[in-house]
Design a protein around this motif. Structure first.
Motif, short mmCIF file in Angstrom:
data_model
loop_
_atom_site.label_atom_id
_atom_site.label_comp_id
_atom_site.label_asym_id
_atom_site.label_seq_id
_atom_site.Cartn_x
_atom_site.Cartn_y
_atom_site.Cartn_z
N GLU A 94 -0.03 3.83 -1.81
CA GLU A 94 -0.58 4.56 -0.67
C GLU A 94 -1.25 3.61 0.31
OE1 GLU A 94 -3.12 7.54 -2.17
OE2 GLU A 94 -1.53 8.69 -3.14
N ILE A 95 -1.94 2.59 -0.22
CA ILE A 95 -2.61 1.63 0.65
C ILE A 95 -1.58 0.84 1.46
CG2 ILE A 95 -4.01 -0.49 0.65
CD1 ILE A 95 -5.48 0.64 -1.78
N VAL A 96 -0.49 0.41 0.78
CA VAL A 96 0.54 -0.36 1.48
C VAL A 96 1.22 0.50 2.55
CG1 VAL A 96 2.78 -1.49 1.20
CG2 VAL A 96 0.94 -1.93 -0.44
N MET A 97 1.48 1.78 2.25
CA MET A 97 2.09 2.65 3.23
C MET A 97 1.19 2.85 4.44
SD MET A 97 3.89 5.55 0.81
CE MET A 97 4.42 6.49 2.23
N GLU A 98 -0.10 3.04 4.18
CA GLU A 98 -1.03 3.18 5.29
C GLU A 98 -1.10 1.90 6.11
OE1 GLU A 98 -2.52 5.77 6.44
OE2 GLU A 98 -1.72 7.08 4.89
N LEU A 99 -1.06 0.75 5.42
CA LEU A 99 -1.06 -0.52 6.13
C LEU A 99 0.18 -0.67 7.00
CD1 LEU A 99 -2.35 -3.30 6.60
CD2 LEU A 99 -1.09 -4.13 4.61
N GLY A 100 1.34 -0.25 6.47
CA GLY A 100 2.57 -0.30 7.25
C GLY A 100 2.51 0.59 8.48
N ARG A 101 1.97 1.80 8.30
CA ARG A 101 1.84 2.69 9.45
C ARG A 101 0.90 2.09 10.50
NH1 ARG A 101 1.30 6.70 5.19
NH2 ARG A 101 3.29 7.86 4.97
N GLY A 102 -0.15 1.48 10.02
CA GLY A 102 -1.07 0.86 10.96
C GLY A 102 -0.42 -0.29 11.73
N CYS A 103 0.34 -1.14 11.02
CA CYS A 103 1.05 -2.24 11.68
C CYS A 103 2.07 -1.70 12.68
CB CYS A 103 1.73 -3.12 10.65
SG CYS A 103 0.58 -4.03 9.59
N ARG A 104 2.75 -0.62 12.29
CA ARG A 104 3.72 -0.03 13.21
C ARG A 104 3.05 0.46 14.48
NH1 ARG A 104 5.89 5.65 11.52
NH2 ARG A 104 3.72 6.01 12.12
N ASP A 105 1.89 1.14 14.30
CA ASP A 105 1.19 1.64 15.49
C ASP A 105 0.73 0.49 16.38
OD1 ASP A 105 1.60 4.17 14.52
OD2 ASP A 105 -0.38 4.31 13.57
N ILE A 106 0.27 -0.59 15.77
CA ILE A 106 -0.17 -1.75 16.56
C ILE A 106 0.99 -2.35 17.33
CG2 ILE A 106 -1.08 -4.10 16.40
CD1 ILE A 106 -2.77 -3.16 14.01
N LEU A 107 2.14 -2.49 16.67
CA LEU A 107 3.30 -3.04 17.35
C LEU A 107 3.75 -2.14 18.50
CD1 LEU A 107 5.40 -4.34 14.32
CD2 LEU A 107 4.20 -5.72 16.01
N GLN A 108 3.76 -0.83 18.25
CA GLN A 108 4.19 0.08 19.31
C GLN A 108 3.25 0.05 20.50
OE1 GLN A 108 4.52 3.88 17.38
NE2 GLN A 108 6.62 3.49 16.65
N GLN A 109 1.95 -0.06 20.23
CA GLN A 109 0.99 -0.04 21.32
C GLN A 109 0.97 -1.34 22.12
OE1 GLN A 109 -2.78 0.93 19.57
NE2 GLN A 109 -2.08 2.94 18.82
N ASN A 110 1.27 -2.48 21.45
CA ASN A 110 1.12 -3.78 22.12
C ASN A 110 2.44 -4.41 22.55
OD1 ASN A 110 -1.92 -4.64 21.77
ND2 ASN A 110 -1.31 -3.66 19.84
#
Length: 506
Positions: free
Chosen positions: A64-80
């Protein structure tokens, strides 16, 4: 107060496991509290958690932690990086949109309820895994015969073509001045000038007075590559070769398998120099639009999935063929022909390829074919097969064509016969087709017979792709007998004048 708030928050995160942290700094207090709560839990649940359950819970939490980390990285990439103002989108957005539009037809193969982006991501991942599995191939039979490729010194005769290229050729049989019949033979895919008629006896050529000239296609063997070759240039190369080796009269064109695409081109572009065509298992465009659905289906059903995939790549993404051909054709060691070219063979063919004479011939022919170590000629050859040829085989059909265009010609046709002429290829076309051929299926020959009813088709029951043409003395003799009639041998000097007169009469 701060300690109490922290402990309550921790207890809520672990879903109240029963451990209570008091303000007493005495370590025994923690121990006593834990033991009491553990005992209460054990009494309530009937037994404590096992080590396996704790490990599974730990892994689930980490996932669950890794999945949340992946979603966070995805959001960062999409935003930047993937917003409309980012450098990446400005530079790559347009090309990616064009590629996506061109490949949008592939979405028709997906279920309607699937997101194309997710579906093709899965397909791409599976494709990568499949390539990795093919590369490893741990189940490969260790007893498969693998031959090492040897490079031989140059040995071919060569001519200089008008555009400055060199063409290598092999001259067999009767010399030019004494030959009754001349045959010119382009080779098939992954072959060379050494193929010709495999296993043909020199005594048989002499018996019928035959001269056989074979040559390397551009980029194969010792022939120089052509920068932009097509079927028209292929026919011109054949014409220049015939002139250079002193074939002054009409000659027969002999072809086998995929080499027949160059024979079809010669019938279309230089018919005035062709006496007739001899075709064994002739290949046509597998995407021929004039084929019936049943003919097309029976053709593709005979091929292995790997061969179908190669034709699809050649049709849509020919540049990707380089990867597969470098791995298949250009290594230092080669498999048997059926594995190397993804052929499905009949019974007679399977027996033939195991014979030492065939293995020796095949190995030497492949070594000559890949002499230059370049993959581009192979890609060009298969692309020629599946692309538009610039003509239809139907155009070779003999028919009467009358000129009626224009007022004067129309009036002339009203009060008399219009000026008519025969169009198409006027010479004989003989085709030998094995009915157990799974490389060039009989359905292709059925299409040829339908659009060229004047072609003579010799159907061979129980014969495959190789069994009738390779190392079969009786088969070679039957072919020459059918084509040339009674054997008369070479032309003697005193017979030369009479032969010329008789040929003009014929």
């Amino acid at each position: 107060m701060a300690t109490s708030s922290w402990s309550e928050e921790l207890a809520s995160l672990v879903e109240d496991p029963g451990v209570r942290y008091g303000g007493d700094p005495n370590p025994m207090a923690y121990t006593t509290s834990f033991e009491v709560s553990g005992a209460e839990s054990e009494e309530g649940s009937g037994g404590g958690e096992s080590l396996k359950d704790q490990a599974m819970g730990f892994l689930m939490a980490w996932c669950e932690i890794v999945m949340e980390l992946g979603r966070g990285c995805r959001d960062i990439l999409q935003q930047n990086f993937f917003n409309e103002d980012s450098y990446v989108v400005r530079k790559l957005g347009g090309p990616c949109a064009k590629v996506s539009t061109r490949l949008s037809f592939l979405n028709d193969f997906l279920p309607e309820d699937r997101d194309p982006l997710q579906a093709w991501s899965v397909v791409f991942f599976v494709f990568v895994l499949a390539l990795a599995a093919i590369s490893v191939d741990s189940n490969r039979d260790t007893l498969t015969k693998v031959a090492k490729v040897c490079m031989h010194p140059p040995s071919a005769n060569r001519i200089l073509l008008p555009d400055g290229r060199y063409m290598a050729y092999l001259d067999q049989g009767i010399p030019a001045g004494r030959a009754r019949f001349s045959f010119v033979a382009p080779h098939s895919f992954l072959s060379s000038r050494l193929a010709g008629i495999p296993g043909i006896k020199a005594s048989l050529l002499e018996e019928y007075g035959v001269r056989l000239v074979t040559y390397d296609l551009p980029g194969f063997g010792e022939s120089a590559p052509h920068p932009s070759r097509n079927l028209n240039s292929s026919a011109m190369d054949m014409l220049h070769l015939a002139n250079a080796v002193n074939i002054s009269d009409k000659f027969w064109v002999l072809c086998y398998s995929s080499g027949c695409i160059h024979a079809w081109a010669s019938l279309r572009y230089i018919p005035e120099r062709i006496a007739g065509a001899v075709m064994l298992a002739p290949m046509i465009n597998p995407y021929e639009p004039n084929m019936l659905k049943d003919e097309m289906k029976r053709t593709w059903d005979k091929w292995l999935p790997r061969r179908q995939f190669m034709y699809s790549l050649a049709r849509r993404f020919p540049k990707l063929l380089s990867f597969f051909y470098r791995k298949s054709f250009l290594p230092e060691k080669h498999d048997q022909i059926d594995k190397l070219l993804a052929f499905s063979l009949g019974k007679k063919d399977e027996i033939l390829i195991e014979e030492s004479s065939f293995e020796e011939f095949w190995q030497r022919d492949v070594e000559e074919s890949v002499r230059q170590g370049k993959v581009e000629p192979f890609v060009e050859e298969v692309v020629l097969q599946v692309s538009k040829w610039g003509f239809d085989i139907e155009e070779l059909h003999v028919q009467k064509k009358c000129q009626t265009r224009g007022i004067l010609l129309w009036l002339k046709s009203m009060y008399g016969e219009a000026e008519c002429e025969l169009v198409g290829f006027l010479g004989p076309i003989h085709i030998w087709q094995g009915l157990d051929d799974r490389v060039v299926p009989p359905s292709m020959t059925e299409y040829i017979g339908r659009v060229l009813p004047e072609a003579v088709i010799h159907k061979l029951p129980n014969e495959g792709h190789f069994s009738y043409f390779f190392f079969c003395d009786e088969c070679h003799k039957k072919m020459f007998s059918t084509l040339l009639g009674t054997p008369l041998g070479p032309i003697e000097q005193q017979q030369e004048t009479a032969f010329v007169e008789n040929k003009e009469h014929v």
